[in-house]
Design an enzyme around this catalytic site. Sequence first.
Site, PDB file in Angstrom:
ATOM      1  N   ASP A 110      53.957   7.027  18.513  1.00 48.44           N
ATOM      2  CA  ASP A 110      54.757   5.836  18.784  1.00 48.44           C
ATOM      3  C   ASP A 110      54.743   5.590  20.288  1.00 48.44           C
ATOM      4  O   ASP A 110      55.046   6.495  21.075  1.00 48.44           O
ATOM      5  CB  ASP A 110      56.197   6.021  18.301  1.00 48.44           C
ATOM      6  CG  ASP A 110      56.303   6.024  16.781  1.00 48.44           C
ATOM      7  OD1 ASP A 110      55.261   5.846  16.122  1.00 48.44           O
ATOM      8  OD2 ASP A 110      57.421   6.203  16.264  1.00 48.44           O
ATOM      9  N   ASP A 146      59.704  -1.474   5.811  1.00 47.00           N
ATOM     10  CA  ASP A 146      60.746  -0.616   6.379  1.00 47.00           C
ATOM     11  C   ASP A 146      62.061  -0.917   5.680  1.00 47.00           C
ATOM     12  O   ASP A 146      62.512  -2.068   5.665  1.00 47.00           O
ATOM     13  CB  ASP A 146      60.862  -0.863   7.878  1.00 47.00           C
ATOM     14  CG  ASP A 146      59.530  -0.639   8.588  1.00 47.00           C
ATOM     15  OD1 ASP A 146      58.810   0.299   8.198  1.00 47.00           O
ATOM     16  OD2 ASP A 146      59.201  -1.410   9.506  1.00 47.00           O
TER      17      ASP A 146
END
EC number: 5.3.1.16
Length: 246
Positions: free
Chosen positions: A8, A131
């Site tokens: 990330d 998500d």
Amino acid sequence: MEIIPAIDLQNGEAVRLYKGDYDKKTVYSKNPLEIAQKFEQMGAKYLHLVDLDGAKLGQTRNLEIVRKIKDQTNLKIEIGGGIRNLDTVSLYLEQIGVERVILGTAAAEKPDFLKELLVKYGLSRIVVGVDIREGFVSTSGWLEKTTLPYLSFLKDLEKIGVKTVIVTDISKDGTLTGPNFELYDEISKETSLDVIVSGGVKDSSDIQRAADSDFYGIIVGKAYYEGKINLEKEFNHANKKNYPLS
């Protein structure tokens, strides 16, 4: 099944968030390229990249790092975060040459745009990141909770022609408590989508559980960075078991 290590990106660094909270981050490296190269040396074939700045702001902020990783490794890269228009998609797929892009917010808000991309680039290069927070789809870097029930959304994606989804239970992400396998089992039962498990992986038993359930892939992030998983060992095991990601 493919084991996909994750990096990330935020402000040029490799970080991890806790439950998607931008105020609860851990910086693991100031050189994401070195991490990617290490993953490759351990036997990784794919790399999962997320531009956290892009996800939050809607515009790419870590482009040069992605370009360096693509140029200086042989990893097949999937990238998500802030990919909400055709220019950004073409930049990643055509100019930088990543293998596939992950649409999240754009897929939820602009289904016609998603259809256009599926036609233009094909099913294998367009992946949707779903998500989930408290049963509903979240967008804008997990900051916005929609009124879209996740299963209805997944079935809509299937109707549109989406093949592969990366599903994250936000409440599990970064917690090292194990993925929400009940969620993934339900999705596999209710749809024919290829499911990539994401969020909460704690150790090698989670990888084995995902493989036993014949999921398409599993993403490993914090468990590696915190020393909970020996990825080199897992890659070797996966290669012997012959779980290819097509």
